[in-house]
Every structure is written in C-alpha cells, then in structure tokens.
Design an enzyme around this catalytic site. Structure first.
Site, mmCIF file in Angstrom:
data_model
loop_
_atom_site.group_PDB
_atom_site.id
_atom_site.type_symbol
_atom_site.label_atom_id
_atom_site.label_comp_id
_atom_site.label_asym_id
_atom_site.label_seq_id
_atom_site.Cartn_x
_atom_site.Cartn_y
_atom_site.Cartn_z
ATOM 1 N N ASP A 29 0.845 -1.279 0.014
ATOM 2 C CA ASP A 29 0.021 -0.015 0.072
ATOM 3 C C ASP A 29 0.826 1.242 0.041
ATOM 4 O OD1 ASP A 29 -2.432 1.476 0.177
ATOM 5 O OD2 ASP A 29 -2.671 1.175 2.326
ATOM 6 N N ASN A 77 -11.043 -2.187 -5.507
ATOM 7 C CA ASN A 77 -10.346 -1.213 -6.113
ATOM 8 C C ASN A 77 -11.147 -0.867 -7.467
ATOM 9 O OD1 ASN A 77 -7.142 -2.661 -4.988
ATOM 10 N ND2 ASN A 77 -8.192 -0.806 -4.303
HETATM 11 C C1 IPE Z 1 -5.238 -2.583 -0.097
HETATM 12 O O1 IPE Z 1 -5.050 -1.393 -0.150
HETATM 13 C C2 IPE Z 1 -5.500 -3.424 -1.337
HETATM 14 C C3 IPE Z 1 -4.337 -3.495 -2.007
HETATM 15 C C4 IPE Z 1 -2.957 -3.101 -1.626
HETATM 16 C C5 IPE Z 1 -4.200 -4.022 -3.459
HETATM 17 P P1 IPE Z 1 -6.266 -0.278 -0.445
HETATM 18 O O2 IPE Z 1 -5.364 1.230 -0.671
HETATM 19 O O3 IPE Z 1 -7.341 -0.648 -1.398
HETATM 20 O O4 IPE Z 1 -6.929 -0.184 0.871
HETATM 21 P P2 IPE Z 1 -7.870 0.896 1.634
HETATM 22 O O5 IPE Z 1 -8.865 1.473 0.751
HETATM 23 O O6 IPE Z 1 -6.763 1.834 2.357
HETATM 24 O O7 IPE Z 1 -8.368 0.221 2.878
HETATM 25 C C1 IPE Z 2 -1.569 0.195 -3.400
HETATM 26 O O1 IPE Z 2 -1.090 1.604 -3.546
HETATM 27 C C2 IPE Z 2 -1.859 -0.525 -4.752
HETATM 28 C C3 IPE Z 2 -3.117 -0.783 -5.030
HETATM 29 C C4 IPE Z 2 -4.103 -0.767 -4.019
HETATM 30 C C5 IPE Z 2 -3.514 -0.921 -6.290
HETATM 31 P P1 IPE Z 2 -2.611 2.516 -3.143
HETATM 32 O O2 IPE Z 2 -2.964 2.795 -4.817
HETATM 33 O O3 IPE Z 2 -3.729 2.145 -2.698
HETATM 34 O O4 IPE Z 2 -1.751 4.015 -2.647
HETATM 35 P P2 IPE Z 2 -2.416 4.991 -1.746
HETATM 36 O O5 IPE Z 2 -2.750 3.979 -0.540
HETATM 37 O O6 IPE Z 2 -3.649 5.705 -2.478
HETATM 38 O O7 IPE Z 2 -1.343 6.097 -1.225
HETATM 39 MG MG MG Z 3 -4.064 2.395 -0.580
#
Ligand code: IPE
Ligand code: IPE
Ligand code: MG
Length: 249
Positions: A29, A77
């Site tokens: 993340d 997502n």
């Molecule tokens: C969890 O991260 C999903 C992945 C790392 C693929 P998110 O960024 O989607 O989670 P939330 O929304 O912060 O809970």
């Molecule tokens: C994790 O990084 C990757 C996916 C969830 C695909 P994020 O895209 O959630 O990055 P933040 O949480 O917005 O910084």
């Molecule tokens: Mg994230």
C-alpha cells in the site's frame, strides 16, 4: 554508546534462518501517496511499486521464504477512476509477460488468487500463461491476489462446498476447519505467519480474512515503492522476537 537504527547487515545477522516464517503475506500500500509526495501522477507510484514487488520477490526467494502472497488488486479497487484501473491492468500484464522467465529461472511457482474470471480476457490470458509456465516451480510459491476479496473468497468456498455436498463428493458433517480451508483460493497452503502492511495503515482491508486468524502483523510507515530488503528484514527480525501463543500459554 550511541545506538541509532540498525544497519541492514546487523539485521541480517540477527535473523535466525532456521525460524523464518513459512508464509509471508504483504498488503502493498501507498503507491498513490508516494507519487503525490513527488508531485507525480498516481500511476507513477504504481510503476515504482512494480519495482518494489520485483525486489520483495527476489529477497524472499534468496532468504528462503517458501510462500509469498501479495495483495495487488482488490474487488473494492474497481471503485477507482477507470484510467487508474486500466493503467494498473496494463502494468500487471506487462509484468507477467516480462517477468515470467525470471520466475522460472528462480524456480518460483506463480498463482493468481481471487475472482480471476472477473478480470479482462487479456489479463486472464497472461495469468494462465504465467501459471502454466511456472507450474514446476519448487523453491517458492508466489500468490498474487487479483480481483480479490476475503469475504467473496469465503462465499466462493461455501458455494463450492454446497456443490460438492449436493454432488455427493463431500459429506455435510465432514466440514471441519481443515476441509473448509481447502476450498479457499489458497487451497492446501498453510496460513500466513506474518502479514506486512506498508504506508502505515492499520487495517486488513478485506485481505485473507480466514487465513490471517493467527498471523503476526507488522505495519511499516514506508510507502510500498520505498520498501527495500532492509524493511523486509526489520519485519522478519521483529516477527522472530514475538511469542505466538495461538490462545495457549
Ligand atoms: C489494499 O489497499 C488493497 C491492495 C493493496 C491491493 P487499499 O489502498 O485498496 O486499501 P484501503 O482502501 O486503504 O483500505
Ligand atoms: C496500493 O497503493 C496499490 C493498490 C491498491 C493497487 P494505493 O494505490 O492504494 O496507494 P495509496 O494508498 O492511495 O497511497
Ligand atoms: Mg491504498
């Protein structure tokens, strides 16, 4: 004596190779925030995240971790802008196409977990190819969670169980925890021992709900693209300091 943060070498020396977690899971993340901090578009963060993914696979493989499960794309997502989702899918396809040979060289078996049939045909094609081409990998199992939801995984398991009970392949009074586990996407794999989440968020975000019942959590504030072997070693050394009780004493 002044004691600062440990060096990578010190961490490596502290690591007991005979007590490594068998299964490490990672919620990768913070790609978006990494990019935002640099005034870059979110997709640049995802691109940099791919590099971190490559590194963590290599590092786990060379340290001797047997199972690595990475959360790459959740069912939730899809709520993101179309442009970000399609950029992520393109990166995934490119990754699979470009890296499968490295997985084979390193004796790593790839498996996608999630509602794979909910992904586009072109993504499914790359997944099938990578799965097929790496099927003899013996040194490490690499699970990548794609279109994954822990709750949906449980519902999918229940539906398969109902099908098997109705088809006479499973007796309804034989449904134990072990049997149920085998109906999950992770099938016969042991549960994760260690779950790492980057970017400082302290939540599970619908990842491996059943399998993490007794996983040790390690949260680091580092954004995923900045995750290095150093941080993996920090997590592993911290894990080895803990006493896992599983409800006992
Ligand atoms: C969890 O991260 C999903 C992945 C790392 C693929 P998110 O960024 O989607 O989670 P939330 O929304 O912060 O809970
Ligand atoms: C994790 O990084 C990757 C996916 C969830 C695909 P994020 O895209 O959630 O990055 P933040 O949480 O917005 O910084
Ligand atoms: Mg994230």
């Amino acid at each position: 004596m002044v004691s600062g943060p440990l060096t990578e070498e010190q961490l490596l020396n502290m690591l007991d190779r005979s007590r490594l977690p068998k299964h490490v899971a990672v919620i990768m993340d913070g790609n978006g925030r990494w990019a935002r901090d640099r005034g870059l578009p979110r997709i640049s963060g995802h691109r940099a995240g791919i590099e971190a993914t490559r590194r963590v696979i290599e590092d786990c493989r060379s340290l001797g971790i047997k199972i690595l499960t990475l959360f790459a794309f959740s069912v939730e997502n899809w709520k993101r802008p179309k442009s970000e989702v399609s950029a992520l899918m393109d990166l995934l396809k490119k990754y699979l196409r470009g890296e499968t040979h490295k997985l084979i060289e390193n004796d790593i078996r790839f498996k996608a977990i999630g509602r794979i049939n909910g992904l586009s045909d072109s993504v499914q094609k790359e997944i099938t190819m990578a799965t097929q081409r790496t099927k003899n990998g013996k040194e490490m199992m690499l699970n990548v969670a794609l279109n994954y939801s822990g709750r949906i995984e449980i519902i999918d398991a229940i539906n398969k169980i109902i099908g098997d009970v109705q088809g006479g392949r499973l007796e309804r009074d034989k449904i134990t925890e072990e049997v149920f586990s085998r109906y999950l996407y992770t099938e016969s794999l042991p549960d994760p021992d260690l779950l790492i989440r980057t970017s400082g968020e302290e939540r599970i975000s619908n990842f491996l709900l059943w399998q993490t019942a007794y996983a040790e959590f390690f949260v680091t504030s580092v954004y995923w693209p900045d995750f290095r072997r150093y941080h993996l070693l920090e997590a592993l050394v911290d894990y080895q300091k803990r006493k896992r009780r599983f409800g006992g004493l």
